[in-house]
Structures are given as C-alpha cells and as structure tokens.
Design a protein around this motif. Sequence first.
Motif, PDB file in Angstrom:
ATOM      1  N   MET A  79     -69.213  33.535  28.495  1.00 25.72           N
ATOM      2  CA  MET A  79     -69.284  35.040  28.645  1.00 25.72           C
ATOM      3  C   MET A  79     -68.664  35.657  27.603  1.00 25.72           C
ATOM      4  SD  MET A  79     -68.480  34.981  32.765  1.00 25.72           S
ATOM      5  CE  MET A  79     -68.144  36.962  32.682  1.00 25.72           C
ATOM      6  N   VAL A  80     -67.560  35.308  27.034  1.00 25.58           N
ATOM      7  CA  VAL A  80     -67.136  36.242  25.916  1.00 25.58           C
ATOM      8  C   VAL A  80     -68.030  35.885  24.587  1.00 25.58           C
ATOM      9  CG1 VAL A  80     -65.081  35.983  24.580  1.00 25.58           C
ATOM     10  CG2 VAL A  80     -64.587  35.808  26.813  1.00 25.58           C
ATOM     11  N   ILE A  81     -68.478  34.904  24.450  1.00 28.31           N
ATOM     12  CA  ILE A  81     -69.325  34.604  23.463  1.00 28.31           C
ATOM     13  C   ILE A  81     -70.609  35.432  23.379  1.00 28.31           C
ATOM     14  CG2 ILE A  81     -70.635  32.961  22.054  1.00 28.31           C
ATOM     15  CD1 ILE A  81     -68.421  30.932  22.569  1.00 28.31           C
ATOM     16  N   ASP A  82     -71.081  35.408  24.667  1.00 29.10           N
ATOM     17  CA  ASP A  82     -72.303  36.227  24.799  1.00 29.10           C
ATOM     18  C   ASP A  82     -72.273  37.704  24.602  1.00 29.10           C
ATOM     19  OD1 ASP A  82     -73.739  34.133  25.646  1.00 29.10           O
ATOM     20  OD2 ASP A  82     -73.618  34.331  27.428  1.00 29.10           O
ATOM     21  N   GLY A  83     -70.927  38.247  24.945  1.00 31.29           N
ATOM     22  CA  GLY A  83     -70.690  39.740  24.740  1.00 31.29           C
ATOM     23  C   GLY A  83     -70.600  39.909  23.209  1.00 31.29           C
ATOM     24  N   PHE A  84     -69.808  39.085  22.454  1.00 28.30           N
ATOM     25  CA  PHE A  84     -69.735  39.011  21.050  1.00 28.30           C
ATOM     26  C   PHE A  84     -71.216  39.005  20.544  1.00 28.30           C
ATOM     27  CE2 PHE A  84     -70.045  36.971  16.740  1.00 28.30           C
ATOM     28  CZ  PHE A  84     -69.206  37.865  16.094  1.00 28.30           C
ATOM     29  N   THR A  85     -72.157  38.072  21.023  1.00 25.79           N
ATOM     30  CA  THR A  85     -73.304  38.116  20.306  1.00 25.79           C
ATOM     31  C   THR A  85     -74.301  39.534  20.432  1.00 25.79           C
ATOM     32  OG1 THR A  85     -73.669  35.864  20.943  1.00 25.79           O
ATOM     33  CG2 THR A  85     -75.771  36.759  20.392  1.00 25.79           C
ATOM     34  N   VAL A  86     -74.003  39.981  21.510  1.00 25.27           N
ATOM     35  CA  VAL A  86     -74.646  41.493  21.882  1.00 25.27           C
ATOM     36  C   VAL A  86     -74.329  42.436  20.559  1.00 25.27           C
ATOM     37  CG1 VAL A  86     -75.106  43.348  23.459  1.00 25.27           C
ATOM     38  CG2 VAL A  86     -75.226  40.995  24.143  1.00 25.27           C
ATOM     39  N   LYS A  87     -72.729  42.345  20.608  1.00 29.04           N
ATOM     40  CA  LYS A  87     -72.341  43.506  19.658  1.00 29.04           C
ATOM     41  C   LYS A  87     -72.535  43.051  18.272  1.00 29.04           C
ATOM     42  CE  LYS A  87     -68.025  44.104  22.305  1.00 29.04           C
ATOM     43  NZ  LYS A  87     -66.730  44.121  22.425  1.00 29.04           N
ATOM     44  N   ALA A  88     -72.613  42.023  17.881  1.00 32.37           N
ATOM     45  CA  ALA A  88     -73.042  41.347  16.556  1.00 32.37           C
ATOM     46  C   ALA A  88     -74.723  42.019  16.412  1.00 32.37           C
ATOM     47  CB  ALA A  88     -73.112  40.173  16.362  1.00 32.37           C
ATOM     48  N   GLU A  89     -75.372  41.665  17.349  1.00 29.85           N
ATOM     49  CA  GLU A  89     -76.911  42.217  17.267  1.00 29.85           C
ATOM     50  C   GLU A  89     -76.820  43.767  16.954  1.00 29.85           C
ATOM     51  OE1 GLU A  89     -78.881  40.600  20.537  1.00 29.85           O
ATOM     52  OE2 GLU A  89     -79.087  38.876  19.638  1.00 29.85           O
ATOM     53  N   ALA A  90     -76.311  44.446  17.693  1.00 32.40           N
ATOM     54  CA  ALA A  90     -76.028  45.855  17.424  1.00 32.40           C
ATOM     55  C   ALA A  90     -75.597  46.364  16.378  1.00 32.40           C
ATOM     56  CB  ALA A  90     -75.225  46.499  18.525  1.00 32.40           C
ATOM     57  N   GLN A  91     -74.360  45.513  15.718  1.00 31.79           N
ATOM     58  CA  GLN A  91     -73.995  45.830  14.373  1.00 31.79           C
ATOM     59  C   GLN A  91     -75.000  45.624  13.387  1.00 31.79           C
ATOM     60  OE1 GLN A  91     -70.449  43.760  14.615  1.00 31.79           O
ATOM     61  NE2 GLN A  91     -69.343  45.414  15.672  1.00 31.79           N
ATOM     62  N   THR A  92     -75.680  44.318  13.329  1.00 33.87           N
ATOM     63  CA  THR A  92     -76.695  44.191  12.471  1.00 33.87           C
ATOM     64  C   THR A  92     -77.732  45.250  12.265  1.00 33.87           C
ATOM     65  OG1 THR A  92     -76.341  41.838  12.683  1.00 33.87           O
ATOM     66  CG2 THR A  92     -78.454  42.274  11.861  1.00 33.87           C
ATOM     67  N   LEU A  93     -78.095  45.871  13.434  1.00 27.91           N
ATOM     68  CA  LEU A  93     -79.355  46.779  13.610  1.00 27.91           C
ATOM     69  C   LEU A  93     -78.678  48.074  12.839  1.00 27.91           C
ATOM     70  CD1 LEU A  93     -81.918  47.811  14.354  1.00 27.91           C
ATOM     71  CD2 LEU A  93     -80.917  48.211  16.478  1.00 27.91           C
ATOM     72  N   GLU A  94     -77.482  48.427  12.915  1.00 29.22           N
ATOM     73  CA  GLU A  94     -76.828  49.659  12.351  1.00 29.22           C
ATOM     74  C   GLU A  94     -76.854  49.419  10.890  1.00 29.22           C
ATOM     75  OE1 GLU A  94     -73.496  51.620  13.836  1.00 29.22           O
ATOM     76  OE2 GLU A  94     -73.783  50.503  15.894  1.00 29.22           O
ATOM     77  N   ILE A  95     -76.499  48.229  10.246  1.00 27.16           N
ATOM     78  CA  ILE A  95     -76.281  48.155   8.970  1.00 27.16           C
ATOM     79  C   ILE A  95     -77.650  48.107   8.240  1.00 27.16           C
ATOM     80  CG2 ILE A  95     -75.895  46.404   7.175  1.00 27.16           C
ATOM     81  CD1 ILE A  95     -73.279  47.972   8.066  1.00 27.16           C
ATOM     82  N   ILE A  96     -78.797  47.337   9.165  1.00 32.29           N
ATOM     83  CA  ILE A  96     -80.129  47.486   8.548  1.00 32.29           C
ATOM     84  C   ILE A  96     -80.572  48.641   8.502  1.00 32.29           C
ATOM     85  CG2 ILE A  96     -82.562  46.813   8.933  1.00 32.29           C
ATOM     86  CD1 ILE A  96     -80.749  44.381   8.217  1.00 32.29           C
ATOM     87  N   ASN A  97     -80.228  49.564   9.336  1.00 30.09           N
ATOM     88  CA  ASN A  97     -80.731  51.096   9.266  1.00 30.09           C
ATOM     89  C   ASN A  97     -80.182  51.860   8.080  1.00 30.09           C
ATOM     90  OD1 ASN A  97     -82.252  50.825  11.732  1.00 30.09           O
ATOM     91  ND2 ASN A  97     -80.844  51.281  13.059  1.00 30.09           N
ATOM     92  N   VAL A  98     -78.863  51.581   7.983  1.00 30.78           N
ATOM     93  CA  VAL A  98     -77.981  52.303   6.937  1.00 30.78           C
ATOM     94  C   VAL A  98     -78.685  51.651   5.513  1.00 30.78           C
ATOM     95  CG1 VAL A  98     -76.168  52.363   5.478  1.00 30.78           C
ATOM     96  CG2 VAL A  98     -76.045  52.595   8.125  1.00 30.78           C
ATOM     97  N   ILE A  99     -79.032  50.484   5.296  1.00 31.31           N
ATOM     98  CA  ILE A  99     -79.677  50.277   4.101  1.00 31.31           C
ATOM     99  C   ILE A  99     -80.928  50.462   3.791  1.00 31.31           C
ATOM    100  CG2 ILE A  99     -80.423  47.806   3.017  1.00 31.31           C
ATOM    101  CD1 ILE A  99     -78.274  46.510   4.219  1.00 31.31           C
ATOM    102  N   GLN A 100     -81.818  50.800   4.935  1.00 33.89           N
ATOM    103  CA  GLN A 100     -83.306  51.258   4.654  1.00 33.89           C
ATOM    104  C   GLN A 100     -83.263  52.692   4.379  1.00 33.89           C
ATOM    105  OE1 GLN A 100     -84.909  50.045   8.716  1.00 33.89           O
ATOM    106  NE2 GLN A 100     -86.385  48.753   7.495  1.00 33.89           N
TER     107      GLN A 100
END
Length: 240
Positions: free
Chosen positions: A214-235
């Motif tokens: 459960m803890v790892i699943d929560g981290f995975t969701v946060k990592a995906e959200a942060q990846t999307l934010e960085i991609i948006n900034v780079i674009q």
Amino acid sequence: MQFLTLLLQDPQTVQDTTAAAQNAAGAATVAVTENVSYLDFVLKGGAMIYPLILLLFFCIYVIIERAMTIKKLGKQDPNLLNEVKTQLRAGRIDNALMLCSRDGNSTAAILKSGIQTIGRPISEIESAMEKTANIEIAKMEKGLGYLGLISGVAPILGFIGTIAGVIKIFHSISTTGNLNIQTISGGLYEKMISSGAGLVVGVIAYSGYHLYNMVIDGFTVKAEAQTLEIINVIQSPDGN
C-alpha cells in the motif's frame, strides 16, 4: 478424641472424605505441573514449531529492514519539486541537477533522470523517468516476496504439525487400545499449538506484505504525478 470420632464415623463418609482429599491433592499437583513458561508451552506444539519460530524471526527481520529502506527511499521533500521547477523555468539546468543530487531519495533520482535527458525528445525524457521510477520501486519491493511466501507457508506448516500429531495420537490408541479422554484432549491441545503458531506467523507476514505494498502504491502515484509536472515544465519552460 479426634481418633475416636473418626472411628465412630460412617465408613462411606470416611471414603468420601478420603476421595475428596485425594482429588484435591491431584488437582493441586496438576496445577503445579501446568504452571509452565510461555516458551515451554509453545514448544509443546511439536517439531513444526521450530521452523515456525525461524520463519517468525526472519519475518520480523524483513519487516524491520523494509521499513528502514522504504522510509529512506520514499522520503518526500515538499519543496524539492517546486525548487526544481523554478530552476528549470529559469533555464538553470545545472542548479536543478544539484538540487536533485542533494537528496538521496527515490523522488530526487527520478527527477534527476529526466533533467539529465533534457534536449532529447519528450518521449525519451518520459521513458527515462519511468525506467528510473521502476528501478526505485523495485528497490522498495525487494524482499517483500519473502513475506508473501511466509504468509502462505506458515499456516500450512502449522496444520501439518497438527495433523501429524493427531495421526500419532490415534495410532497410539489403535495399538494400545487405551482410550482415555485425558490423553486424547491433552495430546490434541498440544498439537493445536502448532496450528495457532502457524496462523500467528502467517498473519504477521500477510499484514507486513500488504501494508508495504500500500505504501509503495502511494509512492508510485506521487511519482507519476511529479513526472507529469516535470514533463509539462520541460515542454513549456515559461509555465504556460
């Protein structure tokens, strides 16, 4: 005088009194005999108790070790993402890399992998961050398979110990012909200890396995959200 009174008593009364005294003495003896330590009580469960004890200690070791590792890797710096985004919008890629190198957690490693590939197509940057995220998640999940295995094996070992003990009891009855309820009940309660111990070890392992997932699943969701934010900034470095 007491001796004379005893002689004048009814013989049946004397027998009842003697029997009551013997029963009381026997009960006291049983009480003293059954006053054993918890360890001795558990060890009455039979041969299967020993592998179950080993599995319990190994399970506790894995739980503690995973707790320390996941806490270290999954540590979240609430300011890191905002600071990295600010540096990227200003075009200071080196400063953004320095911020990521400062922290040794998984979030920083994922962000760093994306920043290092700036200048390549967005699909490659996103792929690099996803691969790094998978590696970090694998580090967190390392060893959890043992907990899943123990959660299934421990109860089975306990039941095997109980069934083996029951077979032994009834085999003894069939060969000796001594059908004594005290012998049967005593043997059964000792063998049921094996099942109880197996269930306890299984519950501990099962709880640890699913809690960490459960803890790892929560981290995975946060990592995906942060990846999307960085991609948006780079674009769109200007934030639009």
